[in-house]
Design a protein around this motif. Structure first.
Motif, PDB file in Angstrom:
ATOM      1  N   PHE A   1       0.834  -1.201   0.000  1.00 28.24           N
ATOM      2  CA  PHE A   1       0.000   0.000   0.000  1.00 28.24           C
ATOM      3  C   PHE A   1       0.869   1.251   0.000  1.00 28.24           C
ATOM      4  O   PHE A   1       2.046   1.210   0.347  1.00 28.24           O
ATOM      5  CB  PHE A   1      -0.899   0.020   1.250  1.00 28.24           C
ATOM      6  CG  PHE A   1      -1.900  -1.109   1.291  1.00 28.24           C
ATOM      7  CD1 PHE A   1      -3.177  -0.938   0.813  1.00 28.24           C
ATOM      8  CD2 PHE A   1      -1.535  -2.351   1.816  1.00 28.24           C
ATOM      9  CE1 PHE A   1      -4.096  -1.978   0.841  1.00 28.24           C
ATOM     10  CE2 PHE A   1      -2.441  -3.400   1.848  1.00 28.24           C
ATOM     11  CZ  PHE A   1      -3.721  -3.216   1.369  1.00 28.24           C
ATOM     12  N   GLU A  39      -9.273   2.204  10.514  1.00 22.21           N
ATOM     13  CA  GLU A  39      -8.318   2.124   9.409  1.00 22.21           C
ATOM     14  C   GLU A  39      -9.076   2.073   8.087  1.00 22.21           C
ATOM     15  O   GLU A  39     -10.054   1.332   7.955  1.00 22.21           O
ATOM     16  CB  GLU A  39      -7.429   0.887   9.541  1.00 22.21           C
ATOM     17  CG  GLU A  39      -6.374   0.804   8.434  1.00 22.21           C
ATOM     18  CD  GLU A  39      -5.374  -0.335   8.656  1.00 22.21           C
ATOM     19  OE1 GLU A  39      -5.626  -1.179   9.521  1.00 22.21           O
ATOM     20  OE2 GLU A  39      -4.351  -0.358   7.933  1.00 22.21           O
ATOM     21  N   LYS A  84      -8.812   1.626   3.872  1.00 24.82           N
ATOM     22  CA  LYS A  84      -8.001   1.166   2.753  1.00 24.82           C
ATOM     23  C   LYS A  84      -8.847   1.164   1.485  1.00 24.82           C
ATOM     24  O   LYS A  84     -10.064   0.929   1.537  1.00 24.82           O
ATOM     25  CB  LYS A  84      -7.458  -0.242   2.997  1.00 24.82           C
ATOM     26  CG  LYS A  84      -6.349  -0.315   4.035  1.00 24.82           C
ATOM     27  CD  LYS A  84      -5.775  -1.720   4.125  1.00 24.82           C
ATOM     28  CE  LYS A  84      -4.565  -1.760   5.064  1.00 24.82           C
ATOM     29  NZ  LYS A  84      -3.991  -3.135   5.157  1.00 24.82           N
ATOM     30  N   TYR A 125      -8.933  -0.415  -2.541  1.00 26.56           N
ATOM     31  CA  TYR A 125      -8.410  -1.449  -3.428  1.00 26.56           C
ATOM     32  C   TYR A 125      -8.831  -1.100  -4.855  1.00 26.56           C
ATOM     33  O   TYR A 125     -10.025  -1.193  -5.181  1.00 26.56           O
ATOM     34  CB  TYR A 125      -8.952  -2.820  -3.025  1.00 26.56           C
ATOM     35  CG  TYR A 125      -8.635  -3.180  -1.583  1.00 26.56           C
ATOM     36  CD1 TYR A 125      -7.510  -3.906  -1.266  1.00 26.56           C
ATOM     37  CD2 TYR A 125      -9.456  -2.736  -0.541  1.00 26.56           C
ATOM     38  CE1 TYR A 125      -7.197  -4.210   0.054  1.00 26.56           C
ATOM     39  CE2 TYR A 125      -9.160  -3.029   0.776  1.00 26.56           C
ATOM     40  CZ  TYR A 125      -8.029  -3.766   1.069  1.00 26.56           C
ATOM     41  OH  TYR A 125      -7.727  -4.061   2.383  1.00 26.56           O
ATOM     42  N   ASP A 150      -5.951  -9.752   3.356  1.00 21.11           N
ATOM     43  CA  ASP A 150      -5.305  -8.589   3.958  1.00 21.11           C
ATOM     44  C   ASP A 150      -5.662  -8.522   5.444  1.00 21.11           C
ATOM     45  O   ASP A 150      -6.394  -9.378   5.972  1.00 21.11           O
ATOM     46  CB  ASP A 150      -5.790  -7.333   3.228  1.00 21.11           C
ATOM     47  CG  ASP A 150      -4.950  -6.106   3.549  1.00 21.11           C
ATOM     48  OD1 ASP A 150      -3.854  -6.261   4.110  1.00 21.11           O
ATOM     49  OD2 ASP A 150      -5.406  -4.984   3.243  1.00 21.11           O
ATOM     50  N   ILE A 181      -7.068  -5.521   8.187  1.00 20.74           N
ATOM     51  CA  ILE A 181      -7.539  -4.149   8.366  1.00 20.74           C
ATOM     52  C   ILE A 181      -7.925  -3.984   9.828  1.00 20.74           C
ATOM     53  O   ILE A 181      -8.684  -4.791  10.366  1.00 20.74           O
ATOM     54  CB  ILE A 181      -8.759  -3.835   7.479  1.00 20.74           C
ATOM     55  CG1 ILE A 181      -8.422  -4.072   6.003  1.00 20.74           C
ATOM     56  CG2 ILE A 181      -9.208  -2.383   7.685  1.00 20.74           C
ATOM     57  CD1 ILE A 181      -9.581  -3.818   5.065  1.00 20.74           C
ATOM     58  N   SER A 225      -6.443   7.442   4.110  1.00 20.69           N
ATOM     59  CA  SER A 225      -6.545   6.059   3.626  1.00 20.69           C
ATOM     60  C   SER A 225      -5.279   5.622   2.899  1.00 20.69           C
ATOM     61  O   SER A 225      -4.566   6.422   2.282  1.00 20.69           O
ATOM     62  CB  SER A 225      -7.744   5.940   2.677  1.00 20.69           C
ATOM     63  OG  SER A 225      -7.820   4.639   2.128  1.00 20.69           O
ATOM     64  N   LEU A 226      -5.024   4.338   2.972  1.00 20.34           N
ATOM     65  CA  LEU A 226      -4.002   3.730   2.134  1.00 20.34           C
ATOM     66  C   LEU A 226      -4.674   3.187   0.878  1.00 20.34           C
ATOM     67  O   LEU A 226      -5.874   2.899   0.879  1.00 20.34           O
ATOM     68  CB  LEU A 226      -3.308   2.591   2.877  1.00 20.34           C
ATOM     69  CG  LEU A 226      -2.564   2.967   4.159  1.00 20.34           C
ATOM     70  CD1 LEU A 226      -2.032   1.698   4.849  1.00 20.34           C
ATOM     71  CD2 LEU A 226      -1.416   3.916   3.866  1.00 20.34           C
ATOM     72  N   VAL A 227      -3.902   3.031  -0.173  1.00 17.43           N
ATOM     73  CA  VAL A 227      -4.429   2.427  -1.391  1.00 17.43           C
ATOM     74  C   VAL A 227      -3.487   1.309  -1.829  1.00 17.43           C
ATOM     75  O   VAL A 227      -2.261   1.459  -1.757  1.00 17.43           O
ATOM     76  CB  VAL A 227      -4.616   3.488  -2.510  1.00 17.43           C
ATOM     77  CG1 VAL A 227      -3.289   4.116  -2.902  1.00 17.43           C
ATOM     78  CG2 VAL A 227      -5.297   2.871  -3.730  1.00 17.43           C
ATOM     79  N   MET A 228      -4.056   0.212  -2.236  1.00 16.24           N
ATOM     80  CA  MET A 228      -3.232  -0.922  -2.658  1.00 16.24           C
ATOM     81  C   MET A 228      -2.532  -0.585  -3.977  1.00 16.24           C
ATOM     82  O   MET A 228      -3.144  -0.019  -4.886  1.00 16.24           O
ATOM     83  CB  MET A 228      -4.108  -2.169  -2.831  1.00 16.24           C
ATOM     84  CG  MET A 228      -3.312  -3.432  -3.109  1.00 16.24           C
ATOM     85  SD  MET A 228      -4.356  -4.920  -3.108  1.00 16.24           S
ATOM     86  CE  MET A 228      -5.317  -4.684  -4.600  1.00 16.24           C
TER      87      MET A 228
END
Lengths: 404, 213
Positions: free
Chosen positions: A113, A135, A137, A139, A152, A154, A239-242
């Motif tokens: 990520f 959290e 995320k 995708y 994953d 989370i 946010s995280l992004v894959m």
């Protein structure tokens, strides 16, 4: 010179031989084979809008979850079953190869990520958002379309975020200590997952085992939000992004089926690639619905209608020959919708970007109405109606996509 | 240079050996001529490219979806995390895991060593067959080779190029998949390879050895 040519030919023959040996030596079980509510939303498990309690195995507010122990590495299940219109043996008999072998579409087991703010996404690029236990995320659809499953974690909880390109469905499942893979088979065009602990078959949309030791079990599902990268980044800037560093190499920028921005190919055509279990009388097969299933019935809200009207009311079979009222509301910021039971028929009205519910005032976020949530997911209309030919339908039938 | 031919009273084994020798001679003779080499080279390269497109390993980049670093370099090579382990991993009937993605400008190529070997092997068969066919037809003396030989060699090759992407092929032609159809698609490649070998042997058997060379 001559020697080197021979060496090259021998190498070529060896590789080719390995290929033939691989083809003949193995059994091919041939496939193709969310949203979280925003983190502060209500619910979890089989009835929630996404953001769940995370990790703990015991029950939600309705006492529905009873098996969260992940015993023996099995994926956690819930006691409350979803309505099914077909028996498991019929679904098994309708399963067919998607054209690739078991794990031929490899799940992503070690995702990587980056902060979503570091990526400049083109407008309209679809992502599947999940926010649980603080959290968030995202995708990207174009990455997951090549893998269909990402195993994953989370919020400290082991989950699988899954996507089936052919039915347009993105769903999340708690997975316990095991992981999910792509079985290589489809039913009603929908991905059949398998869990690596028991090798049971789980059609994604049904979230129910149809073969193997866990047949009849219902997975502990959570909401995944189908939205756009920019909308998700605006709602969840942390946010995280894959990324596409999946351990595999694929042509991630090329979708073999079509495109979503703009809508084209398989995602826009009326034709399906595989025969559906049943076909609806009306509606574009690739129009998108927000579908929800209860223990006794299923209901579909046309997504384009919902995004335009903001609130849709309908009903779903209650299992006793009657119906119970449900209401769907749109989240304009994320281009998605949520479904709630509304047994008392409370009035739900837009209040800016939020909602006002009867006498309880306004300001309720779409994911957080003071009603009992019913887990919902985006799906292509043909796929939803195929699995649930007895589904209720609310809204107007629209064209392919969700009207955006 | 004379080809050895089997007599009518020879055993089946001897006839097979004779056929192979006769075909081998025809191929060598065809590749010994410039027009034969050009035909073989052009056809083999074209076929290899078509096979790559057919299995989805070769094509144009799609629209950029997002980047953290801006436009990438003109030439870029990305390698799988464990290419040796993935080398012979089968993902479907006669389709294997790519281990590298080579991007040159707008063109992408997924390098799957086993599929590359299969593609080159089929391309060599198609090229050799058409080279013999073309040389025989353009030879100074009339030969017994029918005009349809080239087409006969090409058909299974074209089919094999799409053998590994059955479902998307069906989408393109608007046919709904069934279990039986998918099973047949899974055998397109070996059927094509067998068809190509048979065609090459047939072409070789029809060439007048004295008319080529």
């Amino acid at each position: 010179m001559k020697r080197s040519r021979r060496s090259a030919l021998a190498g070529l023959a060896a590789v080719g031989g390995a290929g033939v040996a691989g083809c003949l030596g193995g059994v091919v079980r041939d496939s193709f084979g969310g949203e979280v509510s925003d983190g502060d939303g209500a619910g979890d498990g089989a009835g929630g809008n996404g953001d769940g309690s995370g990790g703990d195995s015991e029950r939600d507010s309705d006492g529905e979850r009873v098996d969260g122990s992940d015993a023996g590495g099995r994926p956690p299940t819930v006691e409350a079953d979803y309505h099914l219109a077909y028996e498991a043996d019929e679904l098994r008999s309708e399963a067919l190869s998607g054209g690739v072998g078991k794990d031929g579409i490899p799940s992503i087991d070690e995702p990587s990520f980056r902060p979503i703010g570091e990526v400049n996404y083109a407008e309209g690029i679809p992502v599947f958002g999940v926010a649980r236990d603080g959290e968030a995320k995202a995708y990207p659809r174009h990455v997951l379309s090549r893998h269909e499953i990402v195993n994953d974690e989370i919020g400290g909880e082991s989950v699988a975020v899954t996507y089936c390109p052919l039915t347009g469905t993105a769903q999340g499942f708690r997975r316990g200590d095991t992981t999910f893979g792509v079985s290589g088979r489809l039913v009603n065009s929908n991905l059949i997952m398998y869990d690596r602990a028991t090798d049971s078959w789980w059609p994604q949309m049904l979230a129910t085992g149809i073969d193997g030791p866990m047949a009849g079990g219902t997975l502990d599902e959570f909401r995944v939000v189908w939205t756009t990268a920019n909308a998700w980044a605006e709602r969840h800037p942390e946010s995280l992004v894959m990324t596409d560093e999946t351990g595999y190499v694929r042509r991630y920028e090329s979708d073999p089926y079509g495109s979503y921005a703009p809508l084209g190919g398989y995602y826009a055509k009326e034709a399906t690639l595989f025969p559906p279990l049943s076909s609806p009388d009306e509606g574009h097969p690739k129009s998108v619905v927000i579908g929800a299933r209860t223990e006794a019935g299923a209901v579909a809200f046309d997504k384009a209608t919902l995004l335009a009207d903001r609130v849709l009311t309908g009903s779903v079979a209650d299992g006793d020959g009657g119906e119970e009222r449900v209401v769907a509301v749109a989240d304009p910021g994320l281009f998605t919708g949520y479904v709630y039971r509304n047994p008392d028929g409370l009035t739900v009205e837009p209040d800016g970007d939020a909602y006002r519910v009867d006498s309880e005032g306004g300001g309720f976020a779409a994911a957080d109405l003071p009603l009992e949530p019913v887990l919902a997911l985006d799906a292509m209309w043909f796929a939803w109606a195929g699995f649930y030919p007895d589904t209720a339908f609310v809204g107007e039938h629209t064209g392919a996509g969700d009207g955006r | 240079m004379a080809a050895e031919t089997a007599g009518p009273t020879d055993s089946p084994a001897a006839r097979a050996v004779g056929l192979l020798r006769r075909t081998g001679f025809a191929v060598r003779a065809a590749l010994g001529r410039r027009d034969g080499r050009v035909t073989a080279g052009v056809v083999a390269v074209a076929y290899a490219l078509a096979y790559g497109v057919g299995v989805g390993h070769l094509g144009l980049r799609g629209p950029a979806r997002g980047s953290a670093t801006g436009p990438g370099p003109v030439v870029e090579v990305a390698v799988a995390s464990d290419p040796l382990a993935l080398l012979t991993r089968r993902v479907g009937p006669f389709q294997y895991e790519p281990v590298a993605l080579v991007t040159v400008g707008p063109v992408e190529y997924l390098f799957a060593p086993v599929n590359a070997a299969i593609g080159l092997g089929l391309a060599a068969l198609v090229g050799a067959t058409l080279a013999v066919s073309v040389v025989a037809r353009r030879g100074p003396a009339a030969c017994r080779l029918g005009a349809g030989a080239g087409a006969a060699a090409g058909v299974p090759g074209i089919l094999s190029g799409f053998a590994c992407c059955g479902p998307t092929l069906l989408l393109a032609i608007g046919v709904q998949a069934s279990a039986g159809l998918l099973a047949v698609l899974g055998w397109f490649l070996p059927l094509s390879a067998a068809g190509l070998v048979a065609t090459l042997l047939w072409v070789g058997s029809r060439v007048d050895p004295d008319a080529v060379g």
